[in-house]
Scaffold this motif. Structure first.
Motif, short mmCIF file in Angstrom:
data_model
loop_
_atom_site.label_atom_id
_atom_site.label_comp_id
_atom_site.label_asym_id
_atom_site.label_seq_id
_atom_site.Cartn_x
_atom_site.Cartn_y
_atom_site.Cartn_z
N ALA A 52 9.63 36.74 -22.98
CA ALA A 52 8.50 36.79 -21.39
C ALA A 52 9.11 35.64 -20.63
N PRO A 53 9.41 34.57 -20.77
CA PRO A 53 9.77 33.47 -19.80
C PRO A 53 10.97 33.70 -19.08
N LEU A 54 11.20 34.62 -19.68
CA LEU A 54 12.72 35.15 -18.54
C LEU A 54 12.62 35.91 -17.55
N SER A 55 11.10 36.30 -17.21
CA SER A 55 10.65 36.90 -15.77
C SER A 55 10.67 35.73 -14.85
N ALA A 56 10.64 34.14 -15.37
CA ALA A 56 10.74 33.49 -14.16
C ALA A 56 11.33 32.50 -14.32
N ARG A 57 12.89 33.08 -14.35
CA ARG A 57 13.43 32.11 -14.80
C ARG A 57 14.48 31.71 -13.44
N ARG A 58 14.45 32.25 -12.37
CA ARG A 58 14.20 32.29 -11.20
C ARG A 58 13.63 30.96 -10.39
N LEU A 59 12.30 31.32 -10.63
CA LEU A 59 11.37 30.04 -10.03
C LEU A 59 10.90 28.92 -11.26
N ALA A 60 11.70 28.83 -12.21
CA ALA A 60 10.88 27.58 -13.30
C ALA A 60 12.19 27.72 -14.42
N PRO A 61 13.61 27.62 -14.10
CA PRO A 61 14.64 27.39 -15.24
C PRO A 61 14.78 26.80 -16.07
N VAL A 62 14.49 25.47 -15.91
CA VAL A 62 13.94 24.42 -16.95
C VAL A 62 12.81 24.90 -17.88
N TRP A 63 11.20 25.83 -17.10
CA TRP A 63 10.59 25.63 -18.44
C TRP A 63 11.30 27.33 -18.91
N THR A 64 12.04 28.06 -18.18
CA THR A 64 12.20 29.36 -18.86
C THR A 64 13.01 28.83 -20.43
N LEU A 65 13.95 27.71 -19.99
CA LEU A 65 14.52 27.76 -21.36
C LEU A 65 13.89 27.04 -22.28
N LEU A 66 12.79 26.36 -22.64
CA LEU A 66 12.41 25.40 -23.43
C LEU A 66 11.14 26.49 -23.54
N ALA A 67 10.69 27.08 -22.79
CA ALA A 67 9.43 28.28 -23.49
C ALA A 67 10.17 29.10 -24.43
N SER A 68 11.36 29.86 -23.99
CA SER A 68 12.35 30.71 -25.07
C SER A 68 12.80 30.24 -25.54
N ASN A 69 13.20 28.94 -26.09
CA ASN A 69 13.49 28.31 -27.10
C ASN A 69 12.91 28.16 -28.15
N ALA A 70 10.85 27.27 -27.78
CA ALA A 70 10.44 27.24 -28.75
C ALA A 70 9.48 28.23 -29.19
N ALA A 71 9.50 29.29 -28.12
CA ALA A 71 9.29 30.58 -28.86
C ALA A 71 9.49 30.69 -30.34
N TYR A 72 11.45 31.32 -29.75
CA TYR A 72 12.34 31.71 -30.86
C TYR A 72 12.21 30.72 -31.88
N ALA A 73 12.18 29.58 -31.93
CA ALA A 73 12.26 28.57 -32.80
C ALA A 73 10.57 28.63 -34.40
N VAL A 74 9.43 28.68 -33.62
CA VAL A 74 8.48 29.28 -34.62
C VAL A 74 8.62 30.64 -35.03
N TYR A 75 9.20 31.65 -34.39
CA TYR A 75 9.39 32.99 -34.78
C TYR A 75 10.16 33.18 -36.12
N LEU A 76 11.38 31.70 -36.24
CA LEU A 76 12.36 31.99 -36.91
C LEU A 76 11.36 30.98 -38.77
N ALA A 77 10.39 30.16 -37.74
CA ALA A 77 10.03 28.97 -39.09
C ALA A 77 8.93 29.65 -39.60
N LEU A 78 8.25 30.93 -39.14
CA LEU A 78 7.65 31.56 -40.22
C LEU A 78 8.41 32.60 -41.18
N GLY A 79 9.59 32.63 -40.82
CA GLY A 79 9.65 34.13 -41.93
C GLY A 79 10.34 34.66 -41.20
N TYR A 80 10.43 35.23 -40.31
CA TYR A 80 11.04 36.97 -39.50
C TYR A 80 12.80 36.85 -39.37
#
Length: 437
Positions: A52-80
């Motif tokens: 979802a953060p990719l929808s704001a990649r031009r408006l808030a690129p730093v927030w997009t990078l941090l949010a996408s990395n954090a969400a994907y890290a949580v996804y992996l930490a839960l064993g998926y």
């Protein structure tokens, strides 16, 4: 109704986020090896949150990078199981590098590399393979994004320079119009001064012979009336020049039909015809009074170029390698000096243009004296061999011709001919047509 570029870009980014989320969900649902947590509702939610953060990649690129990395890290930490979702931080890094300077993009590269390394290790890849993946993908994304940023900056710089060049060209054209108007006003001033000299001398003559030679006195008074009317016409033209603003509709020196290489100021073809100097006493014309004895009636000012000198101008231009043929139709007659000066300058500029832009051209000059107007056509055949470079000119000659003709109430067209060559066509009102104008 057309959408703005910002709306279109936002729609594209939203479509990208939806596409990545759908791909991650489908991959997680279809590819589910043993040993991983079931791809349940929470997995769907985390996969969508990572994209979802990719929808704001031009408006808030730093927030997009941090949010996408954090969400994907949580996804992996839960064993998926790892899916294509690890491309989300890479896309976010590319967007960050395209929007921000390197001092902000480089730390984002390190964050993305850590996330990709964690994804590889979570997928039970060999450490060397996971490390290679983490060291290869983020720098490539950084390079591509930074290159995109530099190209965008160069594009903006080109737009700025193009706008500046357009403004400079408009300013040069405006200055050229003003300079040409001042030059025309000076020449018209000389014409008016000549009329005043004629009136002064004729008034003195009329007073001197008023009692002894009435016919000569009447002729002098008639000459005063004619010179006065011509002086008023030329004075009106001069005031029109000085009052007109460059951005007025009638002050535009370019006509829509004017095409082809533009004429320019007199170039390196030898000395240009002399500019009119201060009028002085004119030579005597013995036949001007209709009376006997010596005459004090001055002829036309010899310092002002007249159409009778077109033949001399053609001979001088022939030294540049052209062949100039001058044809006169109708009976040549005396015209107001302002009109004569305008017509002569247009012919001079047209011949100069032909000499500059052609080689060994044959030029025809046609002067047609009609009852109510004067028609002039200057046409060249394009010459032979390699033509002169038309890009070297400023185009101010065309501005000057248009200004002169507009002030005299005439019409001017200039353009390339379909069969080759260039044509300048001038029409000036004379006689009753001039008075009506």
């Amino acid at each position: 109704m057309t959408s703005s570029p910002t709306v279109r870009r936002t729609a594209v980014d939203a479509a990208l986020a939806v596409g990545v989320a759908v791909t991650a969900c489908v991959a997680g649902r279809q590819y589910h090896p043993a040993g991983w947590a079931p791809f349940d509702a929470r997995a769907y939610l985390l996969a969508c949150l990572a994209a979802a953060p990719l929808s704001a990649r031009r408006l808030a690129p730093v927030w997009t990078l941090l949010a996408s990395n954090a969400a994907y890290a949580v996804y992996l930490a839960l064993g998926y199981q790892p899916t294509v979702g690890w491309w989300t931080p890479a896309i976010a890094l590319l967007s960050l590098a395209a929007q921000r300077p390197l001092r902000q993009a480089v730390p984002g590269t390190l964050v993305t590399a850590a996330g990709i390394l964690y994804s590889g290790l979570a997928a039970h890849l060999a450490f060397s393979l996971a490390l290679a993946q983490a060291l290869l993908v983020p720098p490539v994304a950084l390079y591509l994004g930074h290159t995109q940023r530099r190209l965008a900056q160069r594009g903006e710089e080109l737009k700025r320079l193009a706008a500046k060049l357009a403004r400079e060209q408009e300013e040069r054209a405006r200055r050229a119009v003003l300079d040409e108007r001042l030059h025309i006003a000076r020449e018209l001033h000389d014409v008016v001064a000549h009329h005043m000299s004629v009136i002064t001398l004729q008034a003195g003559l009329a007073g001197y012979v008023f009692d002894n030679d009435p016919p000569t006195a009447r002729q002098a008074l008639a000459t005063i009336g004619t010179a006065g009317r011509e002086a008023l016409d030329d004075l009106r033209r001069m005031l029109t020049v000085l009052r007109a603003e460059p951005d007025e509709p009638g002050a535009d020196a370019k006509e829509p039909g004017a095409t082809g290489p533009a004429p320019e100021d007199y170039g390196a073809l030898g000395p240009a015809p002399e500019d009119p100097g201060p009028p002085g006493p004119a030579p005597e014309d013995p036949g001007a009074t209709g009376g006997g004895g010596g005459s004090l009636v001055p002829a036309q000012a010899g310092s002002l170029p007249r159409l009778e000198r077109v033949g001399e101008l053609a001979r001088r231009m022939s030294t540049a390698g052209m062949t100039v043929d001058v044809v006169t139709e109708g009976t040549p007659r005396r015209l107001p000096p302002g009109l004569e000066l305008c017509a002569y300058r247009v012919v001079q500029e047209a011949l100069t243009n032909a000499a500059k832009h052609t080689v060994a051209a044959r030029v025809g000059v046609r002067l047609a004296y009609l009852p109510e107007r004067l028609d002039i056509v200057v046409r060249d055949d394009g010459g032979r061999g390699k033509p002169a470079d038309p890009a070297t000119g400023s185009g101010h000659g065309l501005i000057g011709m248009q200004e002169r003709v507009r002030i005299c109430g005439g019409r001017l067209s200039a353009g390339a001919l379909p069969e080759g060559g260039f044509e300048v066509r001038l029409t000036l009102p004379t006689g009753a047509a001039l008075s009506a104008g």
